[in-house]
Design an enzyme around this catalytic site. Structure first.
Site, PDB file in Angstrom:
ATOM      1  N   GLY A  68     -11.645   0.217  -7.599  1.00 33.27           N
ATOM      2  CA  GLY A  68     -12.721   1.054  -8.074  1.00 33.27           C
ATOM      3  C   GLY A  68     -14.116   0.620  -7.638  1.00 33.27           C
ATOM      4  CB  CYS A 278      -3.743 -13.891   1.567  1.00 33.73           C
ATOM      5  SG  CYS A 278      -4.449 -12.228   1.372  1.00 33.73           S
ATOM      6  CB  CYS A 284       1.054 -14.181   0.356  1.00 35.21           C
ATOM      7  SG  CYS A 284       2.518 -13.151   0.198  1.00 35.21           S
ATOM      8  CG  ASP A 300      -6.418  -5.204  -4.642  1.00 35.85           C
ATOM      9  OD1 ASP A 300      -6.425  -4.618  -5.737  1.00 35.85           O
ATOM     10  OD2 ASP A 300      -7.127  -4.859  -3.679  1.00 35.85           O
ATOM     11  CB  CYS A 344       6.103 -13.875  17.913  1.00 40.52           C
ATOM     12  SG  CYS A 344       4.627 -13.086  18.601  1.00 40.52           S
ATOM     13  CB  CYS A 354      -0.560  -7.803   4.901  1.00 39.15           C
ATOM     14  SG  CYS A 354      -0.499  -7.501   3.113  1.00 39.15           S
TER      15      CYS A 354
END
Length: 410
Positions: A68, A278, A284, A300, A344, A354
């Site tokens: 928000g 992160c 994480c 989040d 990789c 993420c």
């Protein structure tokens, strides 16, 4: 007892916002609370500040406020938050407040307060007006660049430490230098973050996703980290890599040590085994989110019922962070890497990205590949030679900016 440093995004207004940005997944979270006012109470604020500081180690501690739109909670709320932090901090704790805002509600009273209390303010802006206004609109669907620019001017006038948070999306991804130069040259910004927009879509829900995760009546439907499709606003993976690469090539020849781009700093840090973001850390789980009512979630990006850890009214932050479900959530980032990622050559910098974006499949059909893999691979491969040089400079006691002397002679 206080050996668990963690980061926390705190939502004093929940998902409530005065804008209606097209790509904002968090607006849909309002359905989790029904008719709740989404305003953090004085009691929850007091409990939060006391519990958070008790759980943090000595030294520098950041209290991060986000939404928000957090400024909707009002200036008096943040004055009380500052007072409580001073009341509850231990003598060896140094507290700084960080505020992420769209900037449209800032005025000189806000600017004076933020400057006097050493707030670090992140301002959301997506480039010059034409690009910013493509998706960052108000409730009437009108662009907000002019209001955000006024907010930037307030922060500058009161000498508030500020960084720009720019999302990279379908509207601005193919104009990287225009975006970068606008921030650097027209705004005089020195600290920049670029965040890729990736909106997942479950099969059969394409229409409501394109409506900003709203049904036909315009009511929000909960955005979840599920599905293998993406919205039209989502950045193309290769375009994401080219966006970062184009900016890096200009930055490395003229702006090192003057302009600080989070992704570049993070990549350089990874050379030394330091992971300050992160997204590219090997694991994480230590970056959590707390809602206005005290509910705490794994991340989040995972404010969903299945990822609710508990509430600070009944559990400490240490208890929430160390519960088996959260530990498993954090480890999964490393343990679920597909073979392609494990082998990789840029894993040292990427670490699979993420988890929220790991919904693609590898060339061999193995699940768990990051949707943005092509972009990350091209960017990290491209910048490796320059990063290696900067790493050597730092190891020899010289500043990384000395790379500009080398590139100037090439």
């Amino acid at each position: 007892m206080r050996t668990l440093p963690f980061s926390l995004i705190t939502k004093p207004t929940g998902a409530a916002c005065n804008l209606d940005c097209s790509y904002c997944f968090f607006l849909s979270k309002e359905v989790l609370w029904g008719h709740d006012s989404q305003r953090m109470s004085a009691e929850t604020l007091d409990r939060f500040v006391a519990s958070y500081l008790e759980a943090q180690p000595d030294g520098a501690v950041t209290i991060g406020w986000q939404g928000g739109e957090p400024t909707m909670r009002g200036l008096a709320f943040f004055k009380e938050a500052v007072r409580l932090a001073e009341q509850y901090r231990r003598p060896r704790q140094q507290v700084q407040h960080a505020l992420q805002t769209n900037g449209t509600l800032l005025d000189d009273e806000w600017g004076e307060f933020l400057g006097a209390n050493d707030f670090l303010v992140g301002l959301s802006m997506d480039g010059p007006a034409e690009l910013h206004d493509a998706y960052r609109v108000n409730k009437a669907g009108r662009g907000t660049y002019d209001q955000v620019r006024r907010g930037w001017d307030v922060l500058r006038r009161h000498q508030v430490e500020t960084n720009i948070l720019c999302t990279v999306n379908a509207a601005n991804a193919d104009r990287p230098l225009e975006v970068y130069r606008h921030f650097r040259d027209e705004l005089g910004a020195q600290f920049l973050q670029f965040i890729p927009i990736v909106e997942r879509v479950e099969a059969g829900h394409e229409d409501e996703a394109e409506r900003g995760f709203r049904d036909e009546q315009g009511d929000h439907v909960l955005y979840r980290q599920a599905g293998e499709g993406v919205t039209s606003r989502t950045v193309d993976p290769e375009a994401w890599g080219m966006f970062l690469t184009a900016i890096f090539d200009e930055w490395v020849t003229r702006d090192v040590g003057e302009v600080f781009v989070q992704h570049f700093d993070v990549t350089l840090g990874a050379l030394f085994g330091q992971y300050s973001l992160c997204v590219h850390a090997p694991e994480c789980g230590s970056a959590i989110a707390m809602e206005h009512n005290g509910d705490v979630y794994s991340c989040d990006h995972y404010v969903e019922p299945d990822f609710r850890l508990g509430n600070i009214a009944t559990a400490s932050f240490t208890e929430l962070l160390t519960q088996p479900a959260q530990r498993a959530f954090g480890r999964a980032k490393r343990t679920t890497l597909p073979t392609q990622c494990q082998e990789c050559p840029v894993r040292w910098a990427c670490n699979g990205g993420c988890p929220k974006d790991r919904f693609a499949t590898t060339a061999d059909g193995e699940p768990g590949l990051n949707y943005l893999c092509a972009g990350y691979y091209s960017f990290f491969t491209h910048v490796w030679p320059a990063m290696d040089i900067m790493g050597d400079l730092i190891r020899s006691g010289k500043p990384a900016r000395d790379i500009m002397k080398k590139t100037a002679t090439v």
